[in-house]
Design an enzyme around this catalytic site. Structure first.
Site, short mmCIF file in Angstrom:
data_model
loop_
_atom_site.label_atom_id
_atom_site.label_comp_id
_atom_site.label_asym_id
_atom_site.label_seq_id
_atom_site.Cartn_x
_atom_site.Cartn_y
_atom_site.Cartn_z
N ARG A 56 0.86 -1.18 0.00
CA ARG A 56 0.00 0.00 0.00
C ARG A 56 0.90 1.24 0.00
NH1 ARG A 56 -2.42 3.22 4.56
NH2 ARG A 56 -3.99 4.50 3.54
N HIS A 79 -3.01 10.85 0.33
CA HIS A 79 -2.55 10.68 1.70
C HIS A 79 -1.99 12.04 2.15
CE1 HIS A 79 -1.13 7.45 4.75
NE2 HIS A 79 -0.85 8.61 5.29
N GLU A 128 -7.61 8.45 5.81
CA GLU A 128 -7.96 9.13 7.06
C GLU A 128 -8.49 10.55 6.87
OE1 GLU A 128 -4.77 8.83 9.89
OE2 GLU A 128 -4.81 6.65 9.90
N ASN A 157 -7.65 1.77 9.63
CA ASN A 157 -6.38 2.02 10.31
C ASN A 157 -6.65 2.00 11.81
OD1 ASN A 157 -5.37 2.41 7.77
ND2 ASN A 157 -4.84 4.57 8.06
N TYR A 177 -4.69 1.99 15.66
CA TYR A 177 -3.47 2.05 16.48
C TYR A 177 -3.74 1.88 17.96
CZ TYR A 177 -0.95 3.53 12.35
OH TYR A 177 -0.38 3.55 11.11
N GLU A 221 -3.62 0.00 7.97
CA GLU A 221 -2.48 0.41 8.80
C GLU A 221 -2.65 -0.14 10.20
OE1 GLU A 221 -1.55 4.63 9.06
OE2 GLU A 221 -1.94 4.89 6.92
C1 FCB Z 1 -1.67 7.43 10.47
C2 FCB Z 1 -1.22 7.95 9.13
C3 FCB Z 1 0.15 7.47 8.71
C4 FCB Z 1 1.10 7.41 9.87
C5 FCB Z 1 0.51 6.66 11.02
C6 FCB Z 1 1.42 6.51 12.21
O1 FCB Z 1 -2.57 8.32 11.03
O2 FCB Z 1 -2.14 7.57 8.13
O3 FCB Z 1 0.59 8.28 7.67
O4 FCB Z 1 1.49 8.69 10.22
O5 FCB Z 1 -0.67 7.28 11.43
#
Ligand code: FCB
Length: 445
Positions: free
Chosen positions: A73, A117, A162, A288, A290, A353
């Site tokens: 990607r 992006h 995002e 995505n 985290y 992500e």
């Molecule tokens: C996301 C972004 C990516 C990177 C990660 C850590 O929000 O899409 O570009 O910065 O976080």
């Protein structure tokens, strides 16, 4: 468990790795401008050189092949392809992505491009940026140009990465480019990003072209059962998740979120027919993830990215954190995936992500990033469990292939499974890269 066709990949983005910002006719993006603003980026870092991927892509693709990646990607820099954001194609810019996709295909790696992006051509920002409706139209025009050039070799397209960040970090908090602090403009930007996605999807969808969008979603829980805490969780879930998921998958904005946002702005910018376009646009959804969010009501107003929700505070869940200060909780990913399955119409899902920054140490025999391996292992376990519960999860892209420019944090945080020495541009696969290669080889954990 993961089926044999599961798409094992890694992700990057143009401004974070390419460098070569003034080469082959590329025009300036809002991130070039923002990075040149004193105080905007830690250490005064910029993406001018980054990981020099623009020049080193053949070696980087060879590295991917060595790890056995099935998908890659990446994002296309709009200002390479249309330096002013509209009009004729800059052939040299487009050719870079043609060479990149061909090199990937030669290695049996599926190209998984994202059209946007965050690197908006600066001239479009000068004409109003995402708060202006015209930017959505320009985006669809750009999408059609790229599709015409690469549609014979790309099957899965992602329009935006995002949009929450583009809208609210870019136009409300000013922490991301273009650095504006205008909450009402941020709300308009969010709609025009979704509209741009819908128009682009119309332009490129077809028998061989599948269209998706990538959202940064999270699992939101209240600290307790006080009404103020429950309301905080409703509001944050509304802004972070439902403001995007509902129009895309149900064709309507959520009423409660509209009511929250009416404290900031009206909705005259939403035209008849917009939601119909946005709501009929997805062949797959990129997620995505985290960290989860634990939230509480607050008695003192704060200025945050959560426009329309001033009385909210992010609480400490007491879990270990990454170098970004983000709490580590793979359970949040499982909860999120189950919620998508329960609350929304079924659509194939991809984790586009997931990953972590840690303070890596380069030793004489490599980078032994056990924390990153543990993070990835835990989150992949959540993916496997979600699949076991019937979630249509079809692929996973680790963020990131390479250490890179982490936006306003500059080059400090390292997210790569491959270490980059920025002085020499030497690449060193970390232990996590070797571990991931083994996961792919086995088809699972
Ligand atoms: C996301 C972004 C990516 C990177 C990660 C850590 O929000 O899409 O570009 O910065 O976080």
């Amino acid at each position: 468990m993961f089926d044999p066709g599961f798409l094992w990949g890694a992700a990057t983005s143009s401004y974070q790795i390419e460098g070569a910002v003034a080469e082959d006719g590329r025009g300036p993006s809002i991130w070039d401008t923002f990075a040149a603003t004193p105080g905007a980026i830690q250490g005064g870092d910029t993406g001018a050189v980054a990981a020099d991927h623009y020049h080193r892509f053949p070696g980087d693709v060879a590295l991917m092949a060595g790890l056995g990646l099935r998908g890659y990607r990446f994002s296309l820099a709009w200002p390479r392809i249309q330096p002013t954001g509209s009009g004729a194609v800059n052939q040299r810019g487009l050719d870079f992505y043609r060479r990149l996709t061909d090199t990937l295909l030669d290695q049996g790696i599926q190209p998984w491009p994202t059209l946007y992006h965050w690197d908006l051509p600066q001239p479009l920002e000068d004409r109003g940026g995402w708060p202006a409706r015209d930017t959505a139209e320009r985006f669809a025009e750009y999408a059609a140009l790229v599709h015409e050039a690469l549609g014979d070799r790309v099957t899965h397209w992602t329009t935006l990465n995002e949009p929450w960040c583009s809208a609210f970090l870019g136009y409300a908090t000013g922490r991301h480019a273009p650095g504006r602090r205008d909450p009402a403009a941020a709300v308009r930007a969010a709609h025009h990003l979704l509209l741009g996605h819908g128009l682009a999807a119309e332009a490129i969808r077809g028998d061989d072209s599948h269209v998706g969008i990538t959202l940064n979603l999270t699992h939101v829980t209240p600290v307790g059962t006080e009404p103020a805490d429950l309301d905080a969780a409703r509001r944050i879930d509304g802004m972070q998740n439902r403001l995007f998921l509902d129009p895309l998958l149900r064709g309507a904005y959520p009423d409660d979120v509209l009511a929250d946002l009416r404290e900031v702005t009206g909705f005259g910018h939403v035209h008849d027919g917009d939601l119909k376009r946005i709501g009929a646009s997805l062949d797959h959804l990129g997620v995505n993830y985290y960290a989860p969010m634990l939230v509480a009501g607050s008695s003192t107003p704060t200025q945050s990215a959560y426009v329309g929700s001033p009385l909210v505070r992010v609480a400490d869940g007491g879990r270990p954190r990454t170098a970004m200060g983000w709490e580590i909780d793979e359970r949040g990913l499982l909860e999120l995936l189950l919620r998508l399955k329960d609350d929304y119409p079924a659509v194939p899902l991809y984790i586009t992500e997931n990953g972590a920054a840690f303070d890596d140490v380069v030793e004489h025999d490599g980078v032994h990033d056990a924390h990153r391996v543990a993070y990835l292992d835990g989150h992949l376990r959540s993916c496997a469990q979600a699949i076991g519960h019937g979630v249509p999860l079809k692929g996973y892209f680790v963020w990131s292939l390479l250490d890179n420019f982490e936006w306003s944090f500059g080059y400090g945080p390292r997210f790569g499974i491959v270490h980059v020495d920025y002085a020499t541009q030497h690449r060193t696969p970390k232990d996590s890269a070797r571990w991931y290669a083994e996961v792919i080889r086995r088809g699972g954990l």
